[in-house]
Scaffold this motif. Sequence first.
Motif, PDB file in Angstrom:
ATOM      1  N   TYR A 118       0.829  -1.205   0.000  1.00 37.04           N
ATOM      2  CA  TYR A 118       0.000   0.000   0.000  1.00 37.04           C
ATOM      3  C   TYR A 118       0.866   1.257   0.000  1.00 37.04           C
ATOM      4  CZ  TYR A 118      -3.725  -3.263   0.890  1.00 37.04           C
ATOM      5  OH  TYR A 118      -4.614  -4.309   0.768  1.00 37.04           O
ATOM      6  N   TYR A 119       2.069   1.168   0.540  1.00 37.62           N
ATOM      7  CA  TYR A 119       3.002   2.299   0.493  1.00 37.62           C
ATOM      8  C   TYR A 119       3.362   2.623  -0.950  1.00 37.62           C
ATOM      9  CZ  TYR A 119       7.495   4.732   0.820  1.00 37.62           C
ATOM     10  OH  TYR A 119       8.531   5.624   0.653  1.00 37.62           O
ATOM     11  N   TYR A 120       3.758   1.583  -1.701  1.00 38.93           N
ATOM     12  CA  TYR A 120       4.117   1.807  -3.103  1.00 38.93           C
ATOM     13  C   TYR A 120       2.894   2.135  -3.956  1.00 38.93           C
ATOM     14  CZ  TYR A 120       8.966   0.419  -2.447  1.00 38.93           C
ATOM     15  OH  TYR A 120      10.278   0.367  -2.047  1.00 38.93           O
ATOM     16  N   MET A 121       1.740   1.580  -3.625  1.00 40.07           N
ATOM     17  CA  MET A 121       0.534   1.887  -4.388  1.00 40.07           C
ATOM     18  C   MET A 121       0.140   3.355  -4.225  1.00 40.07           C
ATOM     19  SD  MET A 121      -0.364  -0.552  -6.285  1.00 40.07           S
ATOM     20  CE  MET A 121      -1.676   0.490  -6.881  1.00 40.07           C
ATOM     21  N   MET A 122       0.293   3.896  -3.028  1.00 39.31           N
ATOM     22  CA  MET A 122      -0.042   5.303  -2.831  1.00 39.31           C
ATOM     23  C   MET A 122       0.951   6.208  -3.558  1.00 39.31           C
ATOM     24  SD  MET A 122      -2.872   5.450  -1.406  1.00 39.31           S
ATOM     25  CE  MET A 122      -2.892   7.243  -1.312  1.00 39.31           C
ATOM     26  N   ILE A 123       2.212   5.775  -3.644  1.00 36.68           N
ATOM     27  CA  ILE A 123       3.191   6.524  -4.432  1.00 36.68           C
ATOM     28  C   ILE A 123       2.777   6.517  -5.897  1.00 36.68           C
ATOM     29  CG2 ILE A 123       5.568   6.493  -5.302  1.00 36.68           C
ATOM     30  CD1 ILE A 123       6.472   5.554  -2.572  1.00 36.68           C
ATOM     31  N   ILE A 124       2.360   5.333  -6.388  1.00 33.35           N
ATOM     32  CA  ILE A 124       1.912   5.206  -7.774  1.00 33.35           C
ATOM     33  C   ILE A 124       0.678   6.073  -8.020  1.00 33.35           C
ATOM     34  CG2 ILE A 124       0.842   3.613  -9.420  1.00 33.35           C
ATOM     35  CD1 ILE A 124       2.714   1.436  -8.349  1.00 33.35           C
ATOM     36  N   VAL A 125      -0.259   6.043  -7.088  1.00 34.58           N
ATOM     37  CA  VAL A 125      -1.509   6.793  -7.246  1.00 34.58           C
ATOM     38  C   VAL A 125      -1.254   8.293  -7.310  1.00 34.58           C
ATOM     39  CG1 VAL A 125      -3.616   7.471  -6.037  1.00 34.58           C
ATOM     40  CG2 VAL A 125      -3.035   5.055  -6.270  1.00 34.58           C
ATOM     41  N   VAL A 126      -0.485   8.809  -6.374  1.00 33.49           N
ATOM     42  CA  VAL A 126      -0.292  10.259  -6.273  1.00 33.49           C
ATOM     43  C   VAL A 126       0.741  10.771  -7.274  1.00 33.49           C
ATOM     44  CG1 VAL A 126       0.409  12.161  -4.771  1.00 33.49           C
ATOM     45  CG2 VAL A 126      -0.978  10.284  -3.853  1.00 33.49           C
ATOM     46  N   PHE A 127       1.939  10.136  -7.254  1.00 42.58           N
ATOM     47  CA  PHE A 127       3.060  10.688  -8.020  1.00 42.58           C
ATOM     48  C   PHE A 127       3.161  10.161  -9.446  1.00 42.58           C
ATOM     49  CE2 PHE A 127       4.372  11.165  -3.574  1.00 42.58           C
ATOM     50  CZ  PHE A 127       4.637  12.521  -3.558  1.00 42.58           C
ATOM     51  N   PHE A 128       2.581   8.985  -9.736  1.00 41.73           N
ATOM     52  CA  PHE A 128       2.702   8.424 -11.077  1.00 41.73           C
ATOM     53  C   PHE A 128       1.354   8.248 -11.775  1.00 41.73           C
ATOM     54  CE2 PHE A 128       6.555   6.946  -8.887  1.00 41.73           C
ATOM     55  CZ  PHE A 128       7.509   7.506  -9.732  1.00 41.73           C
ATOM     56  N   THR A 129       0.305   8.803 -11.162  1.00 40.58           N
ATOM     57  CA  THR A 129      -1.011   8.747 -11.807  1.00 40.58           C
ATOM     58  C   THR A 129      -1.650  10.130 -11.832  1.00 40.58           C
ATOM     59  OG1 THR A 129      -1.331   6.441 -11.105  1.00 40.58           O
ATOM     60  CG2 THR A 129      -3.283   7.650 -11.801  1.00 40.58           C
ATOM     61  N   ILE A 130      -2.082  10.604 -10.682  1.00 37.62           N
ATOM     62  CA  ILE A 130      -2.860  11.832 -10.625  1.00 37.62           C
ATOM     63  C   ILE A 130      -2.052  13.048 -11.083  1.00 37.62           C
ATOM     64  CG2 ILE A 130      -4.090  13.414  -9.102  1.00 37.62           C
ATOM     65  CD1 ILE A 130      -4.860  10.985  -7.392  1.00 37.62           C
ATOM     66  N   ILE A 131      -0.869  13.239 -10.505  1.00 39.72           N
ATOM     67  CA  ILE A 131      -0.090  14.445 -10.816  1.00 39.72           C
ATOM     68  C   ILE A 131       0.348  14.494 -12.280  1.00 39.72           C
ATOM     69  CG2 ILE A 131       2.067  15.680 -10.327  1.00 39.72           C
ATOM     70  CD1 ILE A 131       1.725  14.914  -7.393  1.00 39.72           C
ATOM     71  N   PRO A 132       1.044  13.457 -12.803  1.00 40.29           N
ATOM     72  CA  PRO A 132       1.493  13.572 -14.204  1.00 40.29           C
ATOM     73  C   PRO A 132       0.367  13.547 -15.225  1.00 40.29           C
ATOM     74  CG  PRO A 132       2.030  11.404 -13.318  1.00 40.29           C
ATOM     75  CD  PRO A 132       1.570  12.233 -12.169  1.00 40.29           C
ATOM     76  N   LEU A 133      -0.705  12.792 -14.956  1.00 40.53           N
ATOM     77  CA  LEU A 133      -1.827  12.771 -15.898  1.00 40.53           C
ATOM     78  C   LEU A 133      -2.469  14.150 -15.994  1.00 40.53           C
ATOM     79  CD1 LEU A 133      -3.775   9.411 -15.467  1.00 40.53           C
ATOM     80  CD2 LEU A 133      -2.757  10.333 -17.558  1.00 40.53           C
ATOM     81  N   PHE A 134      -2.696  14.773 -14.860  1.00 36.95           N
ATOM     82  CA  PHE A 134      -3.287  16.110 -14.878  1.00 36.95           C
ATOM     83  C   PHE A 134      -2.360  17.108 -15.567  1.00 36.95           C
ATOM     84  CE2 PHE A 134      -3.662  20.333 -12.890  1.00 36.95           C
ATOM     85  CZ  PHE A 134      -4.914  20.674 -13.373  1.00 36.95           C
ATOM     86  N   LEU A 135      -1.058  17.030 -15.288  1.00 38.90           N
ATOM     87  CA  LEU A 135      -0.107  17.958 -15.900  1.00 38.90           C
ATOM     88  C   LEU A 135      -0.055  17.795 -17.417  1.00 38.90           C
ATOM     89  CD1 LEU A 135       2.871  17.816 -13.351  1.00 38.90           C
ATOM     90  CD2 LEU A 135       1.311  19.732 -13.746  1.00 38.90           C
TER      91      LEU A 135
END
Length: 308
Positions: free
Chosen positions: A214-231
């Motif tokens: 869940y630690y790595y999944m939250m990193i994936i969710v925030v830093f490798f999904t939401i932020i770059p997709l929106f940008l």
Amino acid sequence: MSLTKYYSAAFIAFFIWGFFSFALKPLHNYASLDILFYRVFLSVIVMVLINVGFRRSHIRANWTIFKNCDVKQKRSIIALTFGGGIFLTLNWFVFIYVVNHVSVNAASLAYLICPILTTVFAYFILKEKLNKWQWIAVFISILSCLLLSFNHFHAYFYSLIVAATYALYLVSQRKNNVMDKFLVLTLQLIFSAIVLLPFYPKFSGIIPTEPLFYYYMMIIVVFFTIIPLFLSLYALKGITSSAVGIMIYINPLINFILAIFYYNEQISSRQLLSYFLILIAILIFNKKILFSSKGNFMLPRRKAQTNL
């Protein structure tokens, strides 16, 4: 209006994605579908909380905009939004599979050819024109892919799927500029979650209990999904697809370097030649932008949308 913020958004998005393997590789013991399930479901939870908690005024404003659209425009918004969700879901699943079960190098190839595929799809779907130099770049890219596919067709077949699904996502979202980008992304992820939910009981593994998952999944969710997709979606509002295309190459370049120097993947002379050909194709394809006599990027023909 200065376009610096749009170029910065594109650069940061693809720079971040270049290090995606750092978060994926520690999860290689988990099935690709499980990673996809939790990535989508957790992303939906986080984005819904953000929208409900901090962006209610944006939701109301966009609902008013949608209600005031005519029937044809409403259908277009719905089709582009949820069609993009399908392409995004396919792209994520295949990319996760390639990184964890094929190679990081194969994943890097996908995003080397993605910008050219994006323009080819735009030519046929959006009727955008290609000049002769861009067509030459396309054929050079095809040649490089054929070289890479010798004795490795299985691996690079998946690379092409990754590239094609993301290219189709970009092409579809290029016209999806009426609604708020963060809200569109939220709806796409909700749609992905709805599509995946019926498959979860049958195809998911045992619910992970390790905190590191869940630690790595939250990193994936925030830093490798939401932020770059929106940008990346935000960048497409203010600069051309060609300008964004240049930034996309940051991602595979970092992946390629990591594959050689960090993951110690073996690179053959044929692969090096193929990547060199892709580099040549990149330069030729973006010749007008990179070597403009004025030293400026091409500006978009249409006026940038103001809603975020």
